[in-house]
Enzyme design. Structure first.
Site, PDB file in Angstrom:
ATOM      1  N   THR A 261       0.818  -1.212   0.000  1.00  0.00           N
ATOM      2  CA  THR A 261       0.000   0.000   0.000  1.00  0.00           C
ATOM      3  C   THR A 261       0.851   1.260   0.000  1.00  0.00           C
ATOM      4  O   THR A 261       0.473   2.277  -0.592  1.00  0.00           O
ATOM      5  CB  THR A 261      -0.933   0.009   1.224  1.00  0.00           C
ATOM      6  OG1 THR A 261      -1.798  -1.120   1.161  1.00  0.00           O
ATOM      7  CG2 THR A 261      -1.778   1.271   1.283  1.00  0.00           C
TER       8      THR A 261
ATOM      9  N   TYR B 130      -7.967   0.890  -3.778  1.00  0.00           N
ATOM     10  CA  TYR B 130      -6.800   1.355  -4.521  1.00  0.00           C
ATOM     11  C   TYR B 130      -6.054   0.148  -5.072  1.00  0.00           C
ATOM     12  O   TYR B 130      -6.387  -1.009  -4.772  1.00  0.00           O
ATOM     13  CB  TYR B 130      -5.863   2.162  -3.611  1.00  0.00           C
ATOM     14  CG  TYR B 130      -5.429   1.396  -2.376  1.00  0.00           C
ATOM     15  CD1 TYR B 130      -4.309   0.561  -2.402  1.00  0.00           C
ATOM     16  CD2 TYR B 130      -6.160   1.479  -1.191  1.00  0.00           C
ATOM     17  CE1 TYR B 130      -3.936  -0.157  -1.284  1.00  0.00           C
ATOM     18  CE2 TYR B 130      -5.792   0.753  -0.070  1.00  0.00           C
ATOM     19  CZ  TYR B 130      -4.676  -0.063  -0.122  1.00  0.00           C
ATOM     20  OH  TYR B 130      -4.315  -0.780   0.972  1.00  0.00           O
TER      21      TYR B 130
ATOM     22  N   THR C 204       1.231  -4.230   4.281  1.00  0.00           N
ATOM     23  CA  THR C 204       0.950  -4.504   5.695  1.00  0.00           C
ATOM     24  C   THR C 204       0.331  -5.874   5.954  1.00  0.00           C
ATOM     25  O   THR C 204       0.385  -6.365   7.076  1.00  0.00           O
ATOM     26  CB  THR C 204       0.023  -3.422   6.267  1.00  0.00           C
ATOM     27  OG1 THR C 204      -1.187  -3.378   5.501  1.00  0.00           O
ATOM     28  CG2 THR C 204       0.698  -2.062   6.253  1.00  0.00           C
ATOM     29  N   ASP C 205      -0.239  -6.513   4.922  1.00  0.00           N
ATOM     30  CA  ASP C 205      -0.953  -7.773   5.168  1.00  0.00           C
ATOM     31  C   ASP C 205      -0.048  -8.856   5.747  1.00  0.00           C
ATOM     32  O   ASP C 205      -0.462  -9.617   6.622  1.00  0.00           O
ATOM     33  CB  ASP C 205      -1.607  -8.281   3.881  1.00  0.00           C
ATOM     34  CG  ASP C 205      -2.911  -7.569   3.572  1.00  0.00           C
ATOM     35  OD1 ASP C 205      -3.330  -6.721   4.388  1.00  0.00           O
ATOM     36  OD2 ASP C 205      -3.514  -7.856   2.525  1.00  0.00           O
TER      37      ASP C 205
ATOM     38  N   LYS D 137      -0.694  -7.080  12.654  1.00  0.00           N
ATOM     39  CA  LYS D 137      -1.740  -6.209  12.119  1.00  0.00           C
ATOM     40  C   LYS D 137      -3.048  -6.542  12.823  1.00  0.00           C
ATOM     41  O   LYS D 137      -3.555  -7.651  12.733  1.00  0.00           O
ATOM     42  CB  LYS D 137      -1.863  -6.407  10.609  1.00  0.00           C
ATOM     43  CG  LYS D 137      -2.808  -5.429   9.930  1.00  0.00           C
ATOM     44  CD  LYS D 137      -2.778  -5.606   8.413  1.00  0.00           C
ATOM     45  CE  LYS D 137      -3.680  -4.605   7.708  1.00  0.00           C
ATOM     46  NZ  LYS D 137      -3.606  -4.739   6.233  1.00  0.00           N
TER      47      LYS D 137
ATOM     48  N   GLU E 226      -5.279 -27.978  28.411  1.00  0.00           N
ATOM     49  CA  GLU E 226      -6.274 -28.284  27.379  1.00  0.00           C
ATOM     50  C   GLU E 226      -5.990 -29.608  26.683  1.00  0.00           C
ATOM     51  O   GLU E 226      -6.885 -30.388  26.411  1.00  0.00           O
ATOM     52  CB  GLU E 226      -6.379 -27.162  26.324  1.00  0.00           C
ATOM     53  CG  GLU E 226      -6.841 -25.826  26.855  1.00  0.00           C
ATOM     54  CD  GLU E 226      -8.288 -25.827  27.281  1.00  0.00           C
ATOM     55  OE1 GLU E 226      -9.019 -26.777  26.921  1.00  0.00           O
ATOM     56  OE2 GLU E 226      -8.690 -24.888  27.974  1.00  0.00           O
TER      57      GLU E 226
END
Length: 349
Positions: free
Chosen positions: A32, A46, A112-113, A185, A306
């Site tokens: 981006t 975009y 950023t992903d 993120k 767990e």
């Protein structure tokens, strides 16, 4: 061609010595921060990876006040398309630059992903104490209130700072400095999208760094991993835990050649009773089972809570989220397939 590159490097080094400024190399990979929208109101709609590195640098002339800066286009892609092969290529280029005496710091512009995954990978495999800083933006440069210019300025400020050395690979967005090990993120439409569950390392204000803590986990020069010894990563996949879970994905990943499956479990890495028998069987076939948690914002998976991990010979990812657990497993499995050794690595890194 080699003579031209050497001459350019020599001139850059001479210029830096003349004015006392550090040399910072910006490696561009797309994302981006290199994106463009149809109009100034388009902040979420975009095309990523459109603006080349020379234009990114030219768009922030104030960088010259911080360092002698030059750019290099490594990739021009949206980061969701990053592969393990891209990671290895990027890592080797960063390592080569870090060995050059005329390079004081390195900035990597990145979508950023998957920025957090690349940052953690580099944190594991680079053998340098020079600042390596990943940076991106949440809005393209064509948008109103675009964040890329300031983010890039801050990243160069950190890469040029002597007090940023030996802190591992860093990530800077929204005026904050994070360790590449912790940061993730956490939002997709806001400029304050990147968070670390244990908090940022510091901040940048008007080009100056302010530090408040240091990374506690092993990284870079203290790491047992080395990019120069890596040509490919081990195949590792992520399967998502949820209500009404089935073993279908786990079986498919194993059949596709995965050496490990990260279980992105609910809560404390919990595993549905419908899935446990399949994971036991896959472990018996040699596939590593690594329990992580899909929970956002902090906490970690406790061993033998767990699920009886010792009994099943499984690994827990500690506080690493599923995507970061995949990175560590993919690197670690190039060195060992021993469960105890893998568990040690997940606790130390």
């Amino acid at each position: 061609m080699k003579n031209v590159v050497f001459l350019a490097s020599l001139l850059l080094s001479t210029a830096a010595l003349a004015d006392g400024k550090p040399n910072v190399v910006i490696l561009a990979t797309g994302g981006t921060i290199a994106g463009a929208g149809a109009g100034v109101a388009n902040s979420a709609t975009y095309q990523a990876a459109k603006v080349p590195v020379d234009k990114l640098i030219a768009g922030v002339p104030e960088l010259a006040s911080l360092a002698q800066v030059r750019g290099e286009q490594v990739f021009q892609i949206a980061s969701e398309s990053f592969t393990d092969a891209h990671l290895v290529t990027l890592g080797k280029r960063v390592a080569a630059l870090a060995r050059q005496p005329d390079v004081d710091g390195i900035v990597i512009t990145h979508g950023t992903d998957t920025l957090e995954e690349s940052a953690f990978f580099l944190n594991l495999v680079l053998k340098t104490d020079k600042p390596v800083v990943l940076v991106g933006s949440m809005r393209p440069g064509t948008a109103m209130s675009a964040d890329g210019m300031l983010n890039l300025y801050n990243a160069v400020a950190v890469a040029a700072a002597k007090d940023a050395r030996a802190k591992g690979v860093l990530v800077t967005l929204n005026d904050e400095i994070h360790t590449g090990r912790d940061v993730s993120k956490a939002a997709n439409l806001r400029t304050d999208a990147f968070k670390s569950p244990w908090g940022p390392l510091g901040m940048i204000v008007e080009g100056k760094t302010y530090w408040f803590r240091s990374p506690a986990k092993r990284h870079t020069t203290a790491s047992e991993f080395d990019i120069d010894q890596l040509d490919r990563l081990a195949p590792v996949e992520i399967a998502y835990g949820a209500g009404n879970a089935s073993p279908t994905a786990y079986k498919a990943f194993a059949e596709g050649g995965a050496r490990a499956v990260i279980h992105a479990g609910t809560g404390n890495g919990s595993v549905s009773s419908a899935v446990v028998p399949t994971l036991q069987a896959l472990r018996g076939q040699g596939v590593q089972i690594i329990r992580s948690s899909r929970v956002v914002g902090g906490g970690f998976v406790l061993r033998n809570a767990e699920q009886p991990d010792d009994k099943y010979d499984w690994v827990v990812a500690h506080d690493l989220n599923p995507q970061k657990a995949r990175i560590l497993a993919a690197v670690a499995l190039t060195r060992t397939g021993d469960t105890k050794a893998l568990q040690r690595m997940f606790m130390e890194y």
